[in-house]
Design a protein around this motif. Structure first.
Motif, PDB file in Angstrom:
ATOM      1  N   LEU A 232       1.020  -1.179   0.055  1.00 38.06           N
ATOM      2  CA  LEU A 232       0.030   0.095   0.015  1.00 38.06           C
ATOM      3  C   LEU A 232       0.964   1.205   0.016  1.00 38.06           C
ATOM      4  CD1 LEU A 232      -2.512  -1.249   2.547  1.00 38.06           C
ATOM      5  CD2 LEU A 232      -2.438  -1.745   0.210  1.00 38.06           C
ATOM      6  N   VAL A 233       0.573   2.241  -0.823  1.00 36.80           N
ATOM      7  CA  VAL A 233       1.396   3.136  -1.308  1.00 36.80           C
ATOM      8  C   VAL A 233       0.959   4.779  -1.360  1.00 36.80           C
ATOM      9  CG1 VAL A 233       3.163   1.561  -2.435  1.00 36.80           C
ATOM     10  CG2 VAL A 233       1.396   3.199  -3.753  1.00 36.80           C
ATOM     11  N   ARG A 234       1.666   5.457  -1.147  1.00 35.78           N
ATOM     12  CA  ARG A 234       1.296   7.095  -1.498  1.00 35.78           C
ATOM     13  C   ARG A 234       2.067   7.508  -2.559  1.00 35.78           C
ATOM     14  NH1 ARG A 234      -0.183   7.872   4.168  1.00 35.78           N
ATOM     15  NH2 ARG A 234      -2.573   8.117   4.240  1.00 35.78           N
ATOM     16  N   VAL A 235       1.550   8.347  -3.653  1.00 37.18           N
ATOM     17  CA  VAL A 235       2.438   8.672  -4.632  1.00 37.18           C
ATOM     18  C   VAL A 235       2.297  10.093  -4.665  1.00 37.18           C
ATOM     19  CG1 VAL A 235       2.593   8.615  -7.366  1.00 37.18           C
ATOM     20  CG2 VAL A 235       1.544   6.845  -6.193  1.00 37.18           C
ATOM     21  N   HIS A 290       2.822  -0.213   3.689  1.00 34.99           N
ATOM     22  CA  HIS A 290       2.300  -1.229   4.308  1.00 34.99           C
ATOM     23  C   HIS A 290       2.500  -2.548   3.127  1.00 34.99           C
ATOM     24  CE1 HIS A 290       0.010  -3.982   7.038  1.00 34.99           C
ATOM     25  NE2 HIS A 290      -0.574  -4.214   5.978  1.00 34.99           N
ATOM     26  N   LYS A 291       2.983  -3.760   3.662  1.00 31.09           N
ATOM     27  CA  LYS A 291       3.107  -4.630   2.811  1.00 31.09           C
ATOM     28  C   LYS A 291       1.915  -5.553   2.935  1.00 31.09           C
ATOM     29  CE  LYS A 291       6.009  -8.438   1.236  1.00 31.09           C
ATOM     30  NZ  LYS A 291       7.161  -9.049   1.434  1.00 31.09           N
ATOM     31  N   LEU A 292       1.207  -5.886   2.078  1.00 30.41           N
ATOM     32  CA  LEU A 292      -0.062  -6.813   1.877  1.00 30.41           C
ATOM     33  C   LEU A 292       0.669  -8.216   1.804  1.00 30.41           C
ATOM     34  CD1 LEU A 292      -2.627  -5.077  -0.500  1.00 30.41           C
ATOM     35  CD2 LEU A 292      -2.726  -5.445   1.882  1.00 30.41           C
ATOM     36  N   HIS A 293       1.292  -8.731   0.779  1.00 28.36           N
ATOM     37  CA  HIS A 293       1.897  -9.831   0.761  1.00 28.36           C
ATOM     38  C   HIS A 293       2.983 -10.068  -0.352  1.00 28.36           C
ATOM     39  CE1 HIS A 293      -0.236 -10.416  -3.020  1.00 28.36           C
ATOM     40  NE2 HIS A 293      -1.405 -10.033  -2.394  1.00 28.36           N
ATOM     41  N   ASP A 294       3.635 -11.232  -0.462  1.00 30.54           N
ATOM     42  CA  ASP A 294       4.702 -11.495  -1.175  1.00 30.54           C
ATOM     43  C   ASP A 294       4.049 -11.365  -2.710  1.00 30.54           C
ATOM     44  OD1 ASP A 294       6.694 -11.421   0.583  1.00 30.54           O
ATOM     45  OD2 ASP A 294       6.651 -13.752   0.658  1.00 30.54           O
ATOM     46  N   GLU A 295       4.921 -11.433  -3.670  1.00 25.35           N
ATOM     47  CA  GLU A 295       4.413 -11.774  -5.046  1.00 25.35           C
ATOM     48  C   GLU A 295       4.048 -12.939  -5.321  1.00 25.35           C
ATOM     49  OE1 GLU A 295       6.394  -9.683  -8.842  1.00 25.35           O
ATOM     50  OE2 GLU A 295       8.062 -10.475  -7.401  1.00 25.35           O
ATOM     51  N   ARG A 296       2.994 -12.990  -6.018  1.00 30.50           N
ATOM     52  CA  ARG A 296       2.182 -14.287  -6.267  1.00 30.50           C
ATOM     53  C   ARG A 296       2.042 -14.603  -7.820  1.00 30.50           C
ATOM     54  NH1 ARG A 296      -2.777 -13.013  -2.329  1.00 30.50           N
ATOM     55  NH2 ARG A 296      -1.741 -13.405  -0.506  1.00 30.50           N
ATOM     56  N   THR A 297       2.263 -15.919  -8.326  1.00 33.55           N
ATOM     57  CA  THR A 297       1.990 -16.245  -9.693  1.00 33.55           C
ATOM     58  C   THR A 297       0.581 -16.884  -9.632  1.00 33.55           C
ATOM     59  OG1 THR A 297       4.538 -17.002  -9.792  1.00 33.55           O
ATOM     60  CG2 THR A 297       2.932 -17.718 -11.472  1.00 33.55           C
ATOM     61  N   ARG A 316      -8.164   0.259  -0.099  1.00 34.65           N
ATOM     62  CA  ARG A 316      -9.380   0.925   0.511  1.00 34.65           C
ATOM     63  C   ARG A 316      -9.662   0.821   1.730  1.00 34.65           C
ATOM     64  NH1 ARG A 316     -10.954   3.447  -4.244  1.00 34.65           N
ATOM     65  NH2 ARG A 316     -10.594   2.407  -5.993  1.00 34.65           N
ATOM     66  N   ARG A 317      -9.734  -0.490   2.349  1.00 35.90           N
ATOM     67  CA  ARG A 317     -10.127  -0.562   3.612  1.00 35.90           C
ATOM     68  C   ARG A 317      -8.855  -0.112   4.420  1.00 35.90           C
ATOM     69  NH1 ARG A 317     -11.660  -5.703   1.534  1.00 35.90           N
ATOM     70  NH2 ARG A 317     -10.018  -6.541   2.326  1.00 35.90           N
ATOM     71  N   TRP A 318      -7.816  -0.251   3.987  1.00 35.86           N
ATOM     72  CA  TRP A 318      -6.485   0.129   5.083  1.00 35.86           C
ATOM     73  C   TRP A 318      -6.328   1.456   5.081  1.00 35.86           C
ATOM     74  CZ3 TRP A 318      -1.956   2.581   4.536  1.00 35.86           C
ATOM     75  CH2 TRP A 318      -0.841   2.795   5.689  1.00 35.86           C
ATOM     76  N   PHE A 319      -6.616   2.363   3.950  1.00 36.86           N
ATOM     77  CA  PHE A 319      -6.289   3.775   3.849  1.00 36.86           C
ATOM     78  C   PHE A 319      -7.739   4.505   4.666  1.00 36.86           C
ATOM     79  CE2 PHE A 319      -3.461   3.201   0.374  1.00 36.86           C
ATOM     80  CZ  PHE A 319      -2.464   4.017   0.879  1.00 36.86           C
ATOM     81  N   ALA A 320      -9.000   3.736   4.544  1.00 42.55           N
ATOM     82  CA  ALA A 320     -10.238   4.093   5.432  1.00 42.55           C
ATOM     83  C   ALA A 320      -9.923   4.203   6.852  1.00 42.55           C
ATOM     84  CB  ALA A 320     -11.530   3.528   4.955  1.00 42.55           C
ATOM     85  N   ALA A 321      -9.227   2.852   7.317  1.00 40.09           N
ATOM     86  CA  ALA A 321      -9.039   2.742   8.700  1.00 40.09           C
ATOM     87  C   ALA A 321      -7.825   3.812   9.158  1.00 40.09           C
ATOM     88  CB  ALA A 321      -8.436   1.288   8.928  1.00 40.09           C
ATOM     89  N   GLN A 322      -6.785   4.224   8.246  1.00 35.14           N
ATOM     90  CA  GLN A 322      -5.913   5.094   8.755  1.00 35.14           C
ATOM     91  C   GLN A 322      -6.516   6.545   8.778  1.00 35.14           C
ATOM     92  OE1 GLN A 322      -2.501   4.474   9.119  1.00 35.14           O
ATOM     93  NE2 GLN A 322      -3.211   2.577   9.383  1.00 35.14           N
ATOM     94  N   ALA A 323      -7.606   6.861   7.948  1.00 36.46           N
ATOM     95  CA  ALA A 323      -8.152   8.017   8.026  1.00 36.46           C
ATOM     96  C   ALA A 323      -9.059   8.187   9.271  1.00 36.46           C
ATOM     97  CB  ALA A 323      -9.089   8.231   6.689  1.00 36.46           C
ATOM     98  N   ALA A 324      -9.703   6.950   9.697  1.00 40.38           N
ATOM     99  CA  ALA A 324     -10.499   7.052  10.918  1.00 40.38           C
ATOM    100  C   ALA A 324      -9.534   7.207  12.043  1.00 40.38           C
ATOM    101  CB  ALA A 324     -11.254   5.832  10.995  1.00 40.38           C
ATOM    102  N   GLN A 325      -8.631   6.599  12.248  1.00 41.83           N
ATOM    103  CA  GLN A 325      -7.712   6.901  13.260  1.00 41.83           C
ATOM    104  C   GLN A 325      -7.128   8.213  13.307  1.00 41.83           C
ATOM    105  OE1 GLN A 325      -4.460   3.798  13.198  1.00 41.83           O
ATOM    106  NE2 GLN A 325      -6.017   2.158  13.281  1.00 41.83           N
TER     107      GLN A 325
END
Length: 328
Positions: A232-235, A290-297, A316-325
């Motif tokens: 999860l990133v910010r640009v 934040h890391k979600l998971h490793d690369e997957r094939t 979207r859920r993670w960023f919404a939770a960050q905003a709520a906090q």
């Protein structure tokens, strides 16, 4: 603040006539590096000298690993050369000198390094090193040798002890471990900022666009990045405010057999003013939060599309939770 001057090698007429210099690879420019650079710039200012960082490319351990036919023995790379130089400039360094590390440099004796690089090349008047600093062929030079040479040849030498955060020594190795295990908050604590990668947005195969998840493509110019996976990133650099997104950093095993490293970023919201193709060529910075998971094939493009959709929903859920906090 004046722009930092960057030199490849030591034969340039524009190099400072006298400098305060520190030597190292500075991969990541972490908080230990930053503390050293503060001391360097303070000494330079009080002495009326130019602050200078002397670094090497490739990393010496990259060179020796390649010579031994064991590329996997080289350390994973935290930062590209572009990002390292940008952080050095942010720290107020006046001049950066990048020396090519090759067979000739590897064979250079410690005394020859002092004479040709520090004294003749950089005209060093003050040299600051870390507590574990070694240099020259077979790491034959150490602080004691450098200090004795300084006394004989007219430059001061100082040594800085290890820098710790919560009892942990801050080092590039510690940063690499945090990134490899996906501990992005720990990496940020060691770096003093979120871990980030910058670069110009490149044209790609437009597969993400076809799948309904258009991406920004940035190259990571090293075969072994310290962090890999889905993040999860910010640009920064596309709009007035940073844009939230989800990104893949790695080799994209489902769609690309070349093995090249690419950072692909899907922004959760797109600035209308940019239009469809307005990001290409722009220099952007991507903070990996934040890391979600490793690369997957994935077995098929349909499965890949489903996976990207799941990652986007999690973002979207993670960023919404960050905003709520953060609260109102």
């Amino acid at each position: 603040m004046a722009s930092m001057r960057i030199f490849r090698g030591i034969g340039h007429p524009g190099l400072a006539r006298a400098c305060a210099v520190t030597i190292g690879n500075f991969d990541g420019v972490h908080r230990g590096h930053q503390a050293m650079l503060v001391l360097l710039t303070n000494e330079a200012r009080h002495r009326g000298l130019t602050s200078c960082v002397l670094s090497f490319e490739p990393h010496p351990r990259d060179f020796f690993a390649a010579q031994a036919g064991r590329a996997d023995a080289a350390p994973a790379r935290i930062a590209t050369l572009r990002d390292k130089l940008a952080e050095l400039e942010r720290c107020g360094i006046d001049q950066a000198v990048v020396l090519r590390f090759d067979a000739r440099r590897a064979a250079q004796s410690a005394q020859d390094f002092i004479d040709r690089v520090l004294v003749q090349g950089l005209r060093a008047r003050y040299v600051l090193v870390g507590d574990d600093f070694r240099f020259g062929a077979r790491r034959g030079g150490d602080y004691a040798m450098l200090d004795a040479a300084g006394e004989a040849q007219g430059f001061d030498v100082a040594r800085m002890q290890a820098y710790e955060v919560h009892g942990q020594r801050v080092s590039s190795s510690a940063v690499r471990t945090a990134l490899a295990t996906g501990e992005m908050a720990q990496a940020a604590a060691l770096l003093g900022r979120p871990y980030s990668i910058s670069g110009h947005v490149l044209h790609g195969a437009k597969l993400g666009r076809e799948l309904g998840f258009p991406t920004l493509n940035l190259r990571f110019a090293h075969p072994r990045p310290a962090a890999m996976g889905i993040f999860l990133v910010r640009v920064h650099g596309l709009d007035r405010e940073p844009l939230p997104g989800v990104a893949s950093l790695g080799r994209r095993p489902t769609v690309d057999a070349s093995g090249r490293i690419l950072l692909e970023v899907h922004c959760l919201a797109w600035p209308p003013a940019l239009g469809r193709d307005g990001a290409y060529g722009r220099l952007v910075r991507v903070d990996l939060l934040h890391k979600l998971h490793d690369e997957r094939t994935y077995a098929s493009l349909d499965a890949l599309c489903t996976g990207i959709g799941d990652d986007t929903a999690a973002a979207r859920r993670w960023f919404a939770a960050q905003a709520a906090q953060a609260g109102p």
